[in-house]
Design a protein around this motif. Structure first.
Motif, PDB file in Angstrom:
ATOM      1  N   LEU A   1      -7.421  -2.077   5.431  1.00  0.00           N
ATOM      2  CA  LEU A   1      -6.768  -1.514   6.616  1.00  0.00           C
ATOM      3  C   LEU A   1      -6.622  -0.004   6.513  1.00  0.00           C
ATOM      4  N   SER A   2      -6.683   0.617   7.670  1.00  0.00           N
ATOM      5  CA  SER A   2      -6.419   2.064   7.692  1.00  0.00           C
ATOM      6  C   SER A   2      -4.917   2.279   7.528  1.00  0.00           C
ATOM      7  N   GLU A   3      -4.526   3.531   7.271  1.00  0.00           N
ATOM      8  CA  GLU A   3      -3.109   3.831   7.086  1.00  0.00           C
ATOM      9  C   GLU A   3      -2.314   3.466   8.343  1.00  0.00           C
ATOM     10  N   ALA A   4      -2.885   3.768   9.516  1.00  0.00           N
ATOM     11  CA  ALA A   4      -2.183   3.473  10.755  1.00  0.00           C
ATOM     12  C   ALA A   4      -2.008   1.968  10.928  1.00  0.00           C
ATOM     13  N   GLU A   5      -3.042   1.225  10.605  1.00  0.00           N
ATOM     14  CA  GLU A   5      -2.926  -0.235  10.728  1.00  0.00           C
ATOM     15  C   GLU A   5      -1.901  -0.772   9.739  1.00  0.00           C
ATOM     16  N   MET A   6      -1.909  -0.167   8.553  1.00  0.00           N
ATOM     17  CA  MET A   6      -0.980  -0.603   7.516  1.00  0.00           C
ATOM     18  C   MET A   6       0.464  -0.380   7.964  1.00  0.00           C
ATOM     19  N   CYS A   7       0.675   0.726   8.704  1.00  0.00           N
ATOM     20  CA  CYS A   7       2.023   1.001   9.201  1.00  0.00           C
ATOM     21  C   CYS A   7       2.500  -0.128  10.107  1.00  0.00           C
ATOM     22  N   ARG A   8       1.545  -0.722  10.813  1.00  0.00           N
ATOM     23  CA  ARG A   8       1.934  -1.804  11.713  1.00  0.00           C
ATOM     24  C   ARG A   8       2.269  -3.074  10.928  1.00  0.00           C
TER      25      ARG A   8
ATOM     26  N   ALA B   1       8.504   1.495   3.948  1.00  0.00           N
ATOM     27  CA  ALA B   1       8.375   0.035   3.895  1.00  0.00           C
ATOM     28  C   ALA B   1       8.700  -0.591   5.246  1.00  0.00           C
ATOM     29  N   LYS B   2       9.484   0.120   6.058  1.00  0.00           N
ATOM     30  CA  LYS B   2       9.797  -0.388   7.395  1.00  0.00           C
ATOM     31  C   LYS B   2       8.621  -0.241   8.333  1.00  0.00           C
ATOM     32  N   GLY B   3       7.634   0.538   7.938  1.00  0.00           N
ATOM     33  CA  GLY B   3       6.492   0.732   8.811  1.00  0.00           C
ATOM     34  C   GLY B   3       6.414   2.107   9.415  1.00  0.00           C
ATOM     35  N   LEU B   4       7.272   3.033   8.970  1.00  0.00           N
ATOM     36  CA  LEU B   4       7.152   4.389   9.474  1.00  0.00           C
ATOM     37  C   LEU B   4       5.961   5.061   8.799  1.00  0.00           C
ATOM     38  N   SER B   5       5.257   5.851   9.575  1.00  0.00           N
ATOM     39  CA  SER B   5       4.164   6.590   8.964  1.00  0.00           C
ATOM     40  C   SER B   5       4.791   7.733   8.159  1.00  0.00           C
ATOM     41  N   ARG B   6       3.970   8.368   7.324  1.00  0.00           N
ATOM     42  CA  ARG B   6       4.435   9.492   6.521  1.00  0.00           C
ATOM     43  C   ARG B   6       5.159  10.518   7.382  1.00  0.00           C
TER      44      ARG B   6
ATOM     45  N   GLU C   1      15.885   0.848  13.528  1.00  0.00           N
ATOM     46  CA  GLU C   1      14.659   1.625  13.402  1.00  0.00           C
ATOM     47  C   GLU C   1      13.463   0.734  13.091  1.00  0.00           C
ATOM     48  N   THR C   2      13.682  -0.277  12.232  1.00  0.00           N
ATOM     49  CA  THR C   2      12.594  -1.204  11.909  1.00  0.00           C
ATOM     50  C   THR C   2      12.020  -1.798  13.191  1.00  0.00           C
ATOM     51  N   ILE C   3      12.933  -2.139  14.097  1.00  0.00           N
ATOM     52  CA  ILE C   3      12.498  -2.792  15.337  1.00  0.00           C
ATOM     53  C   ILE C   3      11.822  -1.783  16.258  1.00  0.00           C
ATOM     54  N   LEU C   4      12.467  -0.624  16.396  1.00  0.00           N
ATOM     55  CA  LEU C   4      11.980   0.352  17.370  1.00  0.00           C
ATOM     56  C   LEU C   4      10.655   0.983  16.940  1.00  0.00           C
ATOM     57  N   VAL C   5      10.486   1.179  15.654  1.00  0.00           N
ATOM     58  CA  VAL C   5       9.280   1.853  15.229  1.00  0.00           C
ATOM     59  C   VAL C   5       8.051   0.986  15.493  1.00  0.00           C
ATOM     60  N   HIS C   6       8.288  -0.324  15.557  1.00  0.00           N
ATOM     61  CA  HIS C   6       7.164  -1.218  15.887  1.00  0.00           C
ATOM     62  C   HIS C   6       7.110  -1.533  17.375  1.00  0.00           C
TER      63      HIS C   6
ATOM     64  N   ARG D   1       0.829  -1.205   0.000  1.00  0.00           N
ATOM     65  CA  ARG D   1       0.000   0.000   0.000  1.00  0.00           C
ATOM     66  C   ARG D   1       0.870   1.265   0.000  1.00  0.00           C
ATOM     67  N   LEU D   2       1.900   1.249  -0.851  1.00  0.00           N
ATOM     68  CA  LEU D   2       2.757   2.428  -0.981  1.00  0.00           C
ATOM     69  C   LEU D   2       2.640   3.011  -2.377  1.00  0.00           C
ATOM     70  N   LEU D   3       1.454   2.874  -2.965  1.00  0.00           N
ATOM     71  CA  LEU D   3       1.240   3.374  -4.318  1.00  0.00           C
ATOM     72  C   LEU D   3       1.191   4.899  -4.321  1.00  0.00           C
TER      73      LEU D   3
END
Ligand SMILES: Nc1ncnc2c1ncn2[C@@H]1O[C@H](COP(=O)(O)OP(=O)(O)OP(=O)(O)O)[C@@H](O)[C@H]1O
Ligand SMILES: Nc1ncnc2c1ncn2[C@@H]1O[C@H](COP(=O)(O)OP(=O)(O)OP(=O)(O)O)[C@@H](O)[C@H]1O
Ligand SMILES: [Mg+2]
Ligand SMILES: [Mg+2]
Lengths: 531, 271, 469, 315
Positions: free
Chosen positions: A73-80, D218-223, A109-114, A51-53
């Motif tokens: 999914l909402s954008e926030a859910e998609m981020c997860r 792609a890592k999951g960061l929001s905009r 960052e991949t780990i921390l952001v989640h 969903r990065l179109l």
């Protein structure tokens, strides 16, 4: 039980239909390859899953990941989901990393952001995955910046970022296209190993059928936004039901018939040539140099088609420029037809008019502000008596016809042509003064396989018609193999092996040549099963 | 064509037209004093009112546009005429002593706070439009040299330049034939921006009394004259101020619009 | 309230009134820090200063001054006859840097009779001598303070110097040991605001209590309408003239000068440049002076006559010249108006705006100019017309001998007659374009009392100033 | 990093040397004799000559250039022709007005521009973006001295929230001093902020199109997270250049603004000195301004290296 299931995916951007009812499934532990020519919609499919179109894209259909409908999914859910359940690796390792952050930070960052684990744990995990992708922190500390790594190493960092949270699905969009064959082989091995070890699903996108056959369990072939054929690798290669698949396959392994070379008569001689580039000056140290071409010697005969292979940065283009007399060499001699290309400190124009060149980039090789007639007659500048008036028109028409274009194209601008057509125009420009020697520097590397096959055919035809002599430079072994009589293998500025093309490929002598050939992925023979 | 380009073009041509028209017609003679009729607010008789000497402000604005445009235009001409060849030469001989010299020279000019030097120049050689032009023009040179060099450098990396070199063309010829036409867009855009900056600079210099001298009308001097009277005759300051803003805004919008319109990337995409 | 902030346009270059022409110095220090034997009052009269009384010999060449008792300098030393002798000798000296040496040129010797008495011998009688001794250039200084007098002035006045923030302000403090009455203001701050807009804003915002020599007459109606402020309009000694280079063609022709005089509309200039503040003059003399003769009718505005005169002089098509304008707005604005008025009769005057330094260089010293506008602010300065080398280069022996006679005349009626003759001669010769007498404009908060209305000399006499309750 | 700094330092010194020669030469040809200005209209020729030799004006030019440079290097800027006080002291006093003003304005413009630019970039093409961009277009077009006049008219004369000008002095406390610098700082800052916001936006938009921004998503960061964590710092590089250039614009712009607000700063000093032919002061102040600009650009170059690790081991 499928991990990812794309059903009936339609995608539009403005009024353009980009994807038409795409179907695709990936199961855990399975490698699914999507292939097809440029613009067929491979990347769009992958981005649709993430969903990065682009914002302007609209889609219908369904993309189900592990029982979740991603399109709902909402954008926030998609981020997860991104980064945790699905990881993605992109084509360009040189630009895929943030230049101002350390690799450690970027992996963590991949780990921390989640919020998957506390920072100290995250760091430990970052070390772990970096080690796993072949960058042990003892040799590659987390504090390194991307610019301190090579392309292949950067791609490993990108992969490490993508797998840091052990996603169930990994999407890789042309992960090796920008890399050397040897590096490509390593990265493909790494990806295969990760799939086996973690039991992930891997959706890999590549236009290279040889790579596909090497790695994929299942293949999906796309064309103009549609899936034309899909199935398990062995079966698909065995059956090739769709003509497009067959065409792709044939074009990938395309062989041309060169007319036989005439009897050897020396044309170009390169003798012990050395080219040094000054490194950026250090304030209190003597000037240091980078030796890009290191005592290279070889001869090229009239009517001979010589190949030059080697990995990126080994000095191929530098050598080309030296032969063209565009840059002065530090030592050694280059003679064309018995005359030096450089006389004194000045390029020898009398010699230069016997040579022309075709470059790699079909987009950057032409001044966008000139028309085709002006573009291809530019080399006339070298002639003392350039054709004028109708003679000039005739020559333009002849050349355009010779490369398979219409004389009417003379009045068009370059942006009105496709990549393949541009490369034809480049060849017309090189041919127009009937040079004794043409240099092709990666002349087909940027083209789709089908277009590439056409250009290679064109070359063979022109050899027939004009008795060309050329030096063909490429990192693609299969191409060099078919369009050359003799080949030089270059490594770090040195020629490590040279000989008849077939002999070198079938019985490489130098260890490096062997490594190169082994690393190059090969197409399965049609109708046979793949190992 | 974008909205920016249309609006910017409209505002700029409005000012330009006023300047041209002023050669043939103004509502009143801009230089005629009529002290009994001083400080009239905008009205039917005097559209923009009158100044402290009873001159018609509308007429002064029209003639003032002439001064602003002439000063800024010539200054941009100086900058382009000297800066672009320097930039092209530096790019063609990248890394050579010539390049180094030109770029260091540029840095040096950049290092001078331009206004201070403009003040110094006009203080030393006398206030007046010609010296203002020179002062502003000098600071345009490095701007254009830098833009030309930067754009030319990236063009020199392109393969079509290599092709031209293979065709035996020399640096000067390549610069004229291939580089210049391909950076022309950029130069035009930069030209509009420098033009608008020139208008601001002229206004600033005239405001401190170093620009065009009376009786030549100038927006900056009108503002300076208005200074002490804003509190009871705000139109004296508002109108020349707005004239400057409209002109600069118009030029900037036009520059932005041109940039988008001329950008080859967007053009190719459209084709 | 015992503090006051007084703003003025020009900042003094330094604080020694005896070694520079700058009026700004006197504006701060005159009578406040430094005092002379005599002093000016606000109405222009000359009264005793440090000299309590004096006797003049029969022949008018010997002045015996009795000094006040108990006067001390700010450094505590006492002021006596030796100091007077020192001060006058210093001004007289060969290498003296005094800007008004002419004031002292008549002095032959200075003799100390006793600590409280000093006798001055003149070379010849001088009716102006007491007047001369009232100038700021003739104040009494202490020998031991001379070295750093420019930054640390030590005088006998009612205020001591306390601080100078260059570019901004000078602060004075009341002198508790002053010989005279203690003034009501304790601390005075002089602030320097050269820009007319800033001047207006500063008064409006009540950042300053008084602005003397307010530079923007256009703003006065606003202050007058505002009960927070009072506006004092008086007269100065400043004759504002269109100085004409009498040695340069075509101005060497009196016809041309006369033509110019008739081309100029004084009232338009006063209205346009000074917004009505200023008194038209027809000669180089202050209208408030009893000896003044109104000669404005002689050069009344009459463009037709001007054209006719020009034609007579052989300039029917006019001519071109330069008009150098120094910074004050009377010059810059007045210049624009005059240029337009001259253009009406065919004289094209190219405006050249100059800074004072340039003006001094090109116009005053170089005499390289056609026309210029300037206000001559020294009191009683008609004598400059007797100096052929003065920048406008008027050379008339008749006038010169008249001036000589004047300096020998002490009888008031005789002086008046001579002065009136002098005024007529220069008006008849149309030496310069006589424009107007500069108004002394002071804007102050309503509660400030005792300010000088007129400016007979550059001074801001704090001793009489106070706040009303 | 050290080598990079040293190299920049070397070119800084060369620039300063050339600049000093240029300034000295320009001042030398300036008409107007300081001595005769100081002594006024009635000065005698011998007094003038004495003063000229006292000021050192009768020395050969080369000698005077080296005296000047040598003096400056040791902190001795000479003695003002008109005020007769050390120039260094005068400059130091004025610097306490000009420098805080420039920094105040720089801070203000940064505080306004960064959020505005980031906001606009994040909402590219939306009404918020259009509004910010429209405002910045206007901001760029407004001459700062005109803006200053309007500020005085509105906030000082009509509303009386601020003094119309003048400087309270730091000895009266930090707050009154800052208060009196507020309007001038705003007048200086807003037009600069408009430019800065535009640069910030376009630089950020360039960055938003970069591959690594997609990687970050792609890592999951929001905009928003991607914008702040990966965009802003990269976008800062071109912004820094402008910020460096702006410092010189602010210093120069303050010359005019100081006139409007009659602040006793370097700008006023330079104007006064030019008009009174106090050439030694003009010379020194201009040199100081050039020095400040060159040093700021040097610092900006160093700051690049902090922001962009690629530059750190460059030579
Ligand atoms: N942002 C966009 N806006 C409009 N059209 C787009 C955009 N991005 C891609 N397209 C179009 O969508 C189509 C599919 O593009 P896509 O990138 O998926 O191709 P691809 O198969 O990945 O090709 P390649 O091998 O060159 O990467 C192409 O025709 C392309 O022009
Ligand atoms: N102008 C230059 N200045 C300094 N170094 C250079 C320059 N051009 C090339 N090099 C260096 O010389 C080496 C050889 O470069 P060259 O371009 O010839 O490689 P190549 O074999 O053509 O590689 P590719 O396949 O990537 O085109 C590289 O290490 C490169 O970094
Ligand atoms: Mg793709
Ligand atoms: Mg290459």
């Amino acid at each position: 039980m499928s991990l990812l299931e794309i059903r009936n995916l339609d995608l539009r951007i403005h009024s353009f239909e980009i994807l038409k009812s795409v179907h695709l499934t990936v199961r855990p532990g399975e490698v699914v390859a999507v292939t097809g020519e440029s613009g067929s919609g491979k990347s769009m499919t992958a981005l649709a899953v993430m969903r990065l179109l682009p914002d302007t894209a609209t889609h219908t259909g369904s993309i189900i990941l592990d029982d979740t409908e991603l399109l709902d999914l909402s954008e926030a859910e998609m981020c997860r989901v991104r980064g945790a359940a699905v990881g993605m690796v992109f084509q360009e390792p040189m630009t895929a990393l943030n230049p101002v952050k350390t690799i450690g930070d970027q992996v963590m960052e991949t780990i921390l952001v989640h919020r998957a684990m506390p920072p100290d744990k995250a760091e430990e995990r970052a070390r772990e995955v970096l080690t796993r992708v072949g960058l042990p922190p003892e040799k590659f500390p987390l504090s390194r910046y991307p610019h301190e790594l090579s392309g292949g190493q950067r791609q490993r960092v990108v992969i490490a970022m993508a797998i840091a949270l052990r996603p169930k699905l990994l999407i890789a969009d042309e992960p090796t296209t920008a890399l050397d064959v040897t590096t490509q082989a390593q990265i493909l091995d790494l990806l295969k190993g990760l799939v086996q070890e973690y039991g992930m699903g891997l959706l890999i996108i590549t236009h290279d059928l040889a790579v596909v056959s090497d790695i994929a369990d299942k293949i999906t072939v796309m064309r103009h936004g549609e899936v034309v054929e899909s199935g398990p690798t062995r079966q698909l290669f065995a059956e090739m039901r769709h003509p497009y698949t067959r065409m792709l396959f044939e074009a990938s392994g395309h062989k041309v018939n060169l007319p036989p070379a005439p009897a050897p008569e020396p044309l170009l001689s390169v003798d012990n040539v050395v080219r040094d580039y000054p490194l950026p000056r250090h304030l209190f140290r003597p000037q240091a140099y980078h030796r890009a071409v290191d005592h290279v010697s070889f001869a090229l005969h009239r009517g001979e088609r010589l190949g030059l292979v080697g990995e990126s940065g080994c000095g191929k283009s530098t050598l080309t420029r030296a032969i063209l007399g565009l840059e002065q060499v530090q030592s050694g001699k280059i003679m064309l037809d018995g005359e030096p290309v450089f006389s004194g400190a000045k390029p020898n124009l009398a010699v230069r008019r016997k040579m022309q060149v075709v470059f790699q980039d079909p987009f950057g090789s032409f001044n966008p502000r000139h028309r085709v007639d002006r573009l291809i007659t530019e080399p006339f500048h070298l002639l003392d008596a350039a054709p004028q008036g109708s003679e000039r028109q005739d020559r333009i028409a002849e050349m355009l016809s010779a490369v398979g274009l219409s004389p009417d194209d003379a009045g068009k601008y370059i942006h009105e042509f496709s990549g393949g057509q541009r490369q034809r125009i480049a060849i017309a420009r090189a041919l127009i003064i009937r040079p004794e020697l043409i240099l092709f520097d990666e002349a087909v590397s940027a083209l789709d396989v089908s277009v590439r096959a056409q250009i290679l055919d064109l070359l063979a035809e022109l050899c027939d018609a004009y008795h060309l002599t050329y030096l063909f430079i490429s990192h693609d072994l299969s191409v060099v193999r078919t369009v050359t009589d003799r080949v030089l293998v270059m490594r770090s500025g040195q020629i490590v092996e040279q000989g008849e093309t077939e002999t070198v490929f079938s019985d490489p002598q130098h260890e490096y040549t062997r490594k190169l050939i082994a690393a190059a992925p090969v197409l399965p023979e049609i109708g046979k099963t793949v190992a | 064509m974008s909205r920016n380009l249309i609006l910017g073009g409209f505002l700029s041509s409005l000012v330009l037209l006023a300047a041209i028209l002023s050669f043939f017609w103004t509502p009143y003679d801009h230089a005629t004093l009529n002290i009994p009729a001083k400080l009239q607010p905008p009205g039917v008789e005097h559209w923009f009112g009158t100044d402290h000497f009873g001159r018609d402000i509308f007429s002064m604005i029209m003639v003032g546009a002439r001064t602003s445009i002439a000063v800024a235009l010539i200054a941009v001409g100086i900058g382009m005429g000297l800066g672009v060849p320097l930039g092209l030469a530096a790019a063609a001989r990248r890394g050579s002593w010539l390049d180094e010299l030109i770029m260091r020279g540029n840095d040096l000019v950049f290092a001078f706070p331009s206004l201070v030097i403009a003040i110094l120049i006009t203080a030393v050689f006398g206030a007046g439009a010609v010296n203002a032009i020179i002062a502003i023009g000098i600071f345009n040179i490095p701007v254009f040299a830098r833009v030309a060099r930067g754009a030319a450098l990236s063009l020199w990396q392109r393969e079509f330049i290599l092709a031209a070199r293979v065709a035996g063309k020399g640096a000067a010829r390549i610069s004229a034939e291939h580089i210049l036409p391909n950076i022309a867009n950029l130069l035009i855009v930069q030209g509009t921006i420098q033009f608008s900056l020139g208008i601001l600079a002229e206004a600033g210099l005239s405001y401190v009394g170093l620009g065009a001298q009376p009786p030549t009308p100038s927006w900056g001097r009108m503002l300076a004259d208005a200074q002490t009277m804003v509190s009871f005759a705000p139109h004296l300051a508002l109108i020349p101020g707005l004239a400057i803003i409209v002109t600069v805004l118009g030029l900037n919008l036009m520059g932005d619009g041109l940039r988008d319109w001329l950008d080859p990337r967007i053009r190719v995409a459209r084709a | 309230q015992t503090n006051i902030t007084i703003a003025m346009q020009l900042e003094p270059p330094h604080l020694d009134p005896t070694s520079a022409a700058a009026q700004a110095i006197d504006s701060v220090v005159y009578t406040n820090i430094f005092e002379g034997l005599t002093r000016f009052m606000g109405d222009g009269s000359v009264v005793p200063g440090l000299a309590e009384s004096w006797e003049i010999s029969e022949d008018g060449t010997q002045y015996t001054f009795a000094l006040r008792e108990g006067v001390t300098f700010h450094d505590g030393s006492s002021m006596d006859a030796e100091d007077v002798k020192f001060s006058l000798d210093r001004a007289l000296a060969e290498d003296s840097a005094n800007a008004q040496k002419a004031l002292f040129s008549g002095i032959d010797t200075v003799e100390v009779l006793d600590p409280q008495t000093v006798k001055i011998m003149l070379k010849e009688p001088d009716g102006n001598f007491l007047f001369n001794m009232a100038w700021g250039d003739a104040v009494i200084v202490a020998p031991e303070s001379i070295d750093d007098i420019k930054t640390n002035p030590v005088g006998t006045g009612a205020y001591t110097f306390s601080e100078w923030v260059q570019g901004d302000r000078i602060e004075l403090t009341r002198n508790p040991n002053y010989w005279g009455d203690q003034p009501s203001i304790e601390n005075a701050t002089f602030k320097f605001i050269s820009d007319p807009t800033a001047a207006f804003a500063a008064v409006m915002a009540e950042d300053v209590d008084v602005f003397t020599g307010f530079p923007a007459p256009e703003n006065l109606p606003q202050f007058e309408a505002d009960p927070r402020f009072q506006v004092l309009v008086g007269s100065t000694e400043g004759e504002t003239i269109l100085s004409t280079n009498n040695k340069q063609a075509p101005f060497d022709d009196p016809k041309v000068r006369q033509a110019m005089a008739h081309a100029i509309d004084r009232q338009a200039i006063i209205d346009g440049a000074m917004f009505g503040y200023g008194t038209p003059i027809g000669t180089h003399f202050a209208p408030h002076n009893p000896a003044y003769v109104d000669l404005t009718g002689q050069s009344a505005f009459d463009p037709e006559k001007a054209k006719a005169l020009l034609a007579e002089a052989g300039h029917a098509d006019g001519f071109e010249t330069t008009l150098h304008l120094p910074p004050p707005s009377y010059a810059r604005r007045g210049g624009e108006i005059i240029a337009a008025q001259l253009a009406e009769v065919g004289i094209k005057a190219e405006i050249i705006n100059v800074e004072w330094a340039q003006w001094l260089e090109t116009v005053f010293k170089g005499k390289n100019f056609g026309l210029t506008i300037v206000s001559h602010t020294e009191p009683m300065d008609i004598g400059i017309y007797a100096r052929p080398d003065y920048y406008f280069q008027y050379d008339n022996p008749e006038f010169q001998s008249l001036m000589e006679e004047l300096s020998k005349t002490t009888d008031p009626d005789g002086r008046t007659a001579l002065l009136q003759d002098a005024q007529r001669i220069i008006a008849d010769d149309y030496v310069n374009g006589f424009l107007f007498q500069l108004a002394a404009i002071t804007v102050a908060k309503a509660g400030v009392q005792g300010l000088w209305e007129n400016a007979p000399t550059a001074a801001t006499d704090l001793t009489g100033v106070s706040w009303s309750e | 990093m050290l080598r990079y700094s040293l190299k920049r330092l070397l070119s800084l010194i060369v620039s300063l040397a050339v600049a000093s020669v240029v300034i000295f030469a320009v001042i030398e040809v300036a008409p107007g004799d300081p001595a005769s200005f100081m002594l006024g209209v009635n000065a005698q020729e011998d007094t003038l000559a004495a003063l000229r030799s006292e000021l050192g004006l009768d020395q050969p030019k080369i000698q005077r250039y080296f005296d000047w440079i040598g003096g400056m290097l040791t902190g001795d800027f000479g003695t003002s022709y008109t005020y007769r006080t050390p120039v260094a002291q005068m400059i130091a006093d004025r610097l306490w007005v000009s420098l805080p003003l420039a920094l105040y304005a720089l801070t203000l413009s940064t505080l306004i521009a960064f959020p505005a630019g980031i906001y606009a970039a994040a909402r590219r093409g939306k009404p918020g973006d259009a509004a910010v961009m429209g405002a910045t277009q206007l901001g760029v077009a407004i001459p700062n001295f005109w803006f200053a006049m309007m500020l005085v008219l509105i906030f000082a004369i009509n509303l009386r929230w601020f003094g119309a000008g003048g400087f309270a002095g730091w000895d009266k406390g930090v707050w009154p001093a800052l208060h009196s610098l507020t309007l001038p700082a705003i007048a200086l800052a807003l037009p600069q902020a408009a430019i800065l916001a535009r640069v910030m936006r376009s630089s950020l938009l360039d960055i938003l199109g970069e591959d690594f921004m997609r990687t970050a998503r792609a890592k999951g960061l929001s905009r928003r997270q991607a914008l702040w964590r990966h965009g802003v710092r990269n976008a800062l590089i071109p912004v820094l250049t402008i910020l460096g250039l702006q410092f010189s614009f602010l210093l120069a712009g303050s010359i005019i603004i100081e006139q409007v607000f009659y602040l006793p700063g370097l700008g006023r000093l330079v104007f006064q000195a030019i008009s009174s032919r106090d050439l030694i002061v003009v010379e020194s102040v201009v040199m100081l301004l050039v020095f400040a600009v060159i040093v700021v650009n040097f610092l900006v170059d160093l700051a690049y290296a902090l922001v962009d690790p690629r530059l750190r081991n460059r030579t």
